[in-house]
Scaffold this active site. Structure first.
Site, mmCIF file in Angstrom:
data_model
loop_
_atom_site.group_PDB
_atom_site.id
_atom_site.type_symbol
_atom_site.label_atom_id
_atom_site.label_comp_id
_atom_site.label_asym_id
_atom_site.label_seq_id
_atom_site.Cartn_x
_atom_site.Cartn_y
_atom_site.Cartn_z
ATOM 1 N N ALA A 256 0.868 -1.177 0.000
ATOM 2 C CA ALA A 256 0.000 0.000 0.000
ATOM 3 C C ALA A 256 0.902 1.223 0.000
ATOM 4 O O ALA A 256 1.863 1.299 0.762
ATOM 5 C CB ALA A 256 -0.909 0.017 1.224
ATOM 6 N N GLY B 49 6.693 0.801 -0.001
ATOM 7 C CA GLY B 49 5.282 0.717 0.323
ATOM 8 C C GLY B 49 5.064 0.022 1.658
ATOM 9 O O GLY B 49 5.968 -0.610 2.222
ATOM 10 N N GLU B 50 3.861 0.158 2.183
ATOM 11 C CA GLU B 50 3.484 -0.537 3.418
ATOM 12 C C GLU B 50 3.248 -2.010 3.123
ATOM 13 O O GLU B 50 2.666 -2.362 2.099
ATOM 14 C CB GLU B 50 2.189 0.043 3.995
ATOM 15 C CG GLU B 50 2.359 1.313 4.782
ATOM 16 C CD GLU B 50 1.088 1.665 5.553
ATOM 17 O OE1 GLU B 50 1.204 2.377 6.554
ATOM 18 O OE2 GLU B 50 -0.007 1.234 5.163
ATOM 19 N N ILE B 51 3.660 -2.875 4.043
ATOM 20 C CA ILE B 51 3.305 -4.289 3.944
ATOM 21 C C ILE B 51 2.255 -4.648 4.994
ATOM 22 O O ILE B 51 1.676 -5.728 4.956
ATOM 23 C CB ILE B 51 4.535 -5.198 4.074
ATOM 24 C CG1 ILE B 51 5.294 -4.924 5.378
ATOM 25 C CG2 ILE B 51 5.464 -4.999 2.873
ATOM 26 C CD1 ILE B 51 6.446 -5.886 5.629
#
Length: 375
Positions: free
Chosen positions: A214, A230-232
């Protein structure tokens, strides 16, 4: 009188210049963070997010041009939608908005804007996955979308929060349960999606061989795709980067080196970074993270950003021969804006800075392999 400031940064082994003599672009009418945009020809379109239901355009080839407001977006105010341009039209998908109960909810609708008559149309389709935290780019006659939060899990979290009312203990319990999970248990989107406007069809272009993301920086240039960080999971980023290539057998992926850490700092990955190409060089800059979150996660703390403060960044990275290096810094920290490659520059439009303050600024960065120029 030419006002330039040049600094030789020996720690970065690069020269970067702040130029006040090059073309400057006007500020946005309002600060836009968490919005979206696209380039159609020489005209850039930016809107939504903190800009409400508004979109603005700027003719980049006209030095005297100012931002102009276009027809109001009919889908209402929303944050983190996805946009891309195909065949001279602007497409906008998904995002996060409040429903009639006041609950923040992912939406999966789609709209098309036609510049020729300044009209919007809601399309008879819905995205097959949640499109918040997703990143989009066009290639040929399709829009490609990577990553995104799980619609059911994300919506459920906000529904539970609203249902808790003023009960702070209940809200704390909900948050603790939500954040205390492994990355894979958030079910972020792990397929590369495409939407083809001419047929109004979505397609699964194959599973990505890395974790769902994200807020990743996602760029397509020619047949190459680049994914940065990005965010995991909520609050935890990754430093991983990846490269894909369009082939007759679909997109073929390979891992690139992790994004390096700035001198004296940890590299906790970035979400909301801005990216693009300048003179054939891929650049990525800005973004935000929680310094120390990767360390806490490796120590077994699933709520990896608990007790940590969010930080915004200004380092500019370039990818050369499969290796990353830092070539300079922006004059301010930035994240969650819109970036576009134009005329061998990467334009950084809007976004947010320290504390989440929305930006109206439009900056341009360029790199020739030796010198980074910031306008």
């Amino acid at each position: 009188m030419k006002l330039t400031k040049t600094a030789l940064c020996t720690a970065l082994f690069a020269t970067f210049t702040f130029s006040a003599n090059a073309q400057t672009y006007p500020d946005l009418p309002v600060g836009i963070k968490g919005g979206t945009g696209a380039l159609i020809g020489d005209t850039v379109y930016v809107g939504l997010g903190s800009g409400g239901d508004k979109f603005y355009t700027l003719d980049l080839k006209d030095p005297s041009a100012q931002w102009k407001e276009i027809a109001t977006f009919p889908g209402g105010e929303r944050n983190q939608p996805v946009a891309a341009a195909v065949d001279g039209k602007l497409y906008v998908f998904g995002g996060l908005q409040k429903n009639e109960k006041g609950e923040l909810q992912l939406v999966n609708d789609a709209y098309r804007y036609n510049p020729s008559d300044n009209t919007w149309m809601k399309l008879p389709t819905r995205s097959p996955r949640g499109l918040v935290g997703s990143s989009g780019a066009s290639h040929g006659d399709k829009v490609y979308i990577l990553g995104g939060s799980n619609l059911s899990i994300f919506n459920g979290f906000f529904q539970d929060n609203v249902a808790a009312g003023e009960d702070q203990a209940k809200k704390d319990e909900i948050a603790a349960a939500y954040f205390d999970q492994r990355p894979e248990d958030y079910f972020f989107t792990t397929e590369l999606l495409s939407y083809e406007p001419s047929t109004n069809k979505w397609r699964n272009e194959g599973r990505i061989p890395f974790s769902g993301r994200a807020g990743a920086a996602f760029t397509i240039q020619g047949n190459d795709l680049v994914v940065v960080n990005g965010e995991i999971k909520p609050g935890l980023r990754t430093a991983e980067t990846h490269q894909g290539k369009f082939t007759a057998k679909g997109v073929q992926w390979k891992n690139l080196p992790d994004l390096p850490a700035p001198k004296g700092k940890s590299q906790d990955g970035l979400a909301g970074a801005l990216s693009g190409y300048s003179n054939g060089h891929y650049l990525v800059t800005g973004g935000a993270n929680f310094p120390g979150s990767i360390k806490q996660y490796k120590e077994g703390k699933l709520h990896a950003h608990k007790g940590l403060s969010k930080a915004w960044h200004n380092e500019v990275y370039t990818l050369n021969n499969g290796k990353w290096r830092i070539v300079g810094e922006l004059p301010m920290n930035i994240g969650y804006g819109f970036s576009v490659s134009y005329n061998n520059k990467v334009l950084l439009i809007g976004g947010e800075t320290d504390g989440g303050k929305a930006l109206t600024s439009v900056k341009a960065i360029s790199y020739d392999g030796k010198k980074l120029t910031i306008e």
